[in-house]
Design a protein around this motif. Structure first.
Motif, PDB file in Angstrom:
ATOM      1  N   TYR A 143       0.826  -1.207   0.000  1.00 16.80           N
ATOM      2  CA  TYR A 143       0.000   0.000   0.000  1.00 16.80           C
ATOM      3  C   TYR A 143       0.862   1.260   0.000  1.00 16.80           C
ATOM      4  N   TYR A 177       0.951   3.934  -2.812  1.00 19.88           N
ATOM      5  CA  TYR A 177      -0.228   4.792  -2.954  1.00 19.88           C
ATOM      6  C   TYR A 177      -0.142   5.954  -1.969  1.00 19.88           C
ATOM      7  N   ALA A 205      -7.694  14.513   2.175  1.00 23.01           N
ATOM      8  CA  ALA A 205      -8.739  13.727   1.509  1.00 23.01           C
ATOM      9  C   ALA A 205      -8.657  13.909  -0.003  1.00 23.01           C
ATOM     10  N   PHE A 206      -8.399  15.138  -0.431  1.00 17.30           N
ATOM     11  CA  PHE A 206      -8.379  15.407  -1.864  1.00 17.30           C
ATOM     12  C   PHE A 206      -7.171  14.741  -2.535  1.00 17.30           C
ATOM     13  N   SER A 213      -5.761  11.999  -1.616  1.00 22.72           N
ATOM     14  CA  SER A 213      -6.065  10.580  -1.679  1.00 22.72           C
ATOM     15  C   SER A 213      -7.051  10.299  -2.819  1.00 22.72           C
ATOM     16  N   LEU A 214      -8.061  11.155  -2.964  1.00 22.63           N
ATOM     17  CA  LEU A 214      -9.009  11.018  -4.066  1.00 22.63           C
ATOM     18  C   LEU A 214      -8.299  11.124  -5.410  1.00 22.63           C
ATOM     19  N   VAL A 251      -5.189  10.360  -6.144  1.00 18.64           N
ATOM     20  CA  VAL A 251      -4.456   9.112  -6.413  1.00 18.64           C
ATOM     21  C   VAL A 251      -5.439   8.025  -6.872  1.00 18.64           C
ATOM     22  N   ALA A 252      -6.573   7.929  -6.189  1.00 18.81           N
ATOM     23  CA  ALA A 252      -7.581   6.925  -6.555  1.00 18.81           C
ATOM     24  C   ALA A 252      -8.104   7.177  -7.969  1.00 18.81           C
ATOM     25  N   ALA A 253      -8.445   8.424  -8.260  1.00 22.88           N
ATOM     26  CA  ALA A 253      -9.006   8.759  -9.571  1.00 22.88           C
ATOM     27  C   ALA A 253      -7.978   8.520 -10.671  1.00 22.88           C
ATOM     28  N   THR A 273      -5.468   6.365 -10.537  1.00 21.20           N
ATOM     29  CA  THR A 273      -5.298   4.914 -10.649  1.00 21.20           C
ATOM     30  C   THR A 273      -6.399   4.305 -11.508  1.00 21.20           C
TER      31      THR A 273
END
Lengths: 215, 215
Positions: A122, A125, A153-154, A156-157, A159-161, A163
């Motif tokens: 992890y 990320y 939070a943003f 992390s979002l 990185v998720a988006a 990915t």
């Protein structure tokens, strides 16, 4: 970058051997994925002896973890003052790098498919989220962020988006449309991040235009 | 849902056999992933004869594709009028389902890791984007969207962000923190999507509170 796992300093020759090996492994992982890669194939590709390899890595798994952690080592990040423009420039640059930078391609591929082989990594990320958060923190100081934005939070979002976007682009077009998708991502996200007057001062590079890093 | 690949109508008994087989495959794929799953193990798990299986699927690959396409078949989507609240409710519900719904877990796992085995199934990502876009189109008619929002682009971003979020949550906590991450995703995204008065009327369920589908 080495994600807090930089090996101890080594002799120049040993360090060079490790570099060669890491890049040979990245080539093989990027081409065929983890399961179908073999240590023998990687050693052959590197043109090294088995002994030289075992000095650095004991297994295919160890090599895969190193490729994941050091995925950004060959990325030349765009220059610029930290802040929203720099963050956009970094993500745009990465979209082009993901089409051609073997170490990055291999590291991202392994990071996404690692569940198939239980690597449970992890940390990479978190590393990217930390990197993006620094840019957002700089943007905050420059008055570029809306008061409501939570930088952690943003980041992390983001990185998720990113990915998910590169997975979809890989499946849809072998990443040919990734720069366009990242442009679209920013067009969607910016209104949640910055006031209109800050957005008006940003340049979101349109794929295929000048300044796209020669892609 | 069957993503445009609904098989032709079949006899009730054959249909039941297919159901049993699909769920046995989902169990095995969810547990060990594609590479380590074997057709023999799946047939054993289903308690069927090899002949019954080959009537429906010729290979492990065929089963994997069916599990990807039909990943949402066991999801009971929340009731409600289409629009922003319904979209939030669906994504929140999916976060809980991803902790316990075997067919969904297996289908999502295979969709993410499929590059490792060259399945090249993009259609399921398009299906989810279409589903989210319908909710955004309804939200538009209700006056819940900002004029600047591009429903197609935003639906695609939402699928990407959801995909990346569940990968990160899987690695970080085996998806225990997924409902919290989806809440955070909405807190980040809503200001880009809806005007403040529309946001004020929405309920974003807090993980662990009532109405979380018994998670």
């Amino acid at each position: 970058m080495q994600v807090d796992r930089m090996p101890q300093p080594m002799q120049p020759r040993a360090a060079r051997t490790r570099e060669v090996l890491l890049r040979a492994a990245a080539e093989v992982f990027a081409e065929v994925g983890y399961t179908r890669a073999s240590l023998v194939k990687i050693i052959e590709r590197a043109g090294l002896t088995t002994g030289a390899v075992y000095f650095h890595f004991k297994s295919k798994e160890g090599l895969a973890r190193a490729v994941i952690h050091e995925q950004a080592a060959d990325v030349e990040f765009p220059q610029g003052e930290p802040g929203l423009q720099h963050l956009i420039d970094i993500t745009t640059h990465l979209a082009v790098e993901l089409q051609q930078n073997t170490l990055l391609r291999a590291g991202v591929r392994l990071a996404v498919e690692q569940n198939e082989v239980d690597l449970q990594e992890y940390e990479i990320y978190r590393w990217w989220a930390e990197r993006f958060k620094e840019e957002l923190a700089a943007a905050r100081l420059k008055g570029q962020l809306l008061p409501s934005v939570d930088e952690t939070a943003f980041a992390s979002l983001l990185v998720a988006a990113y990915t998910g976007t590169q997975i979809m682009s890989q499946l849809a077009t072998q990443r040919a449309d990734l720069p366009g998708r990242i442009l679209s991502l920013w067009q969607c996200l910016l209104p949640a991040l910055a006031p209109a007057n800050a957005i008006a001062q940003l340049t979101i590079p349109v794929p295929g235009s000048a300044g796209q890093g020669g892609a």
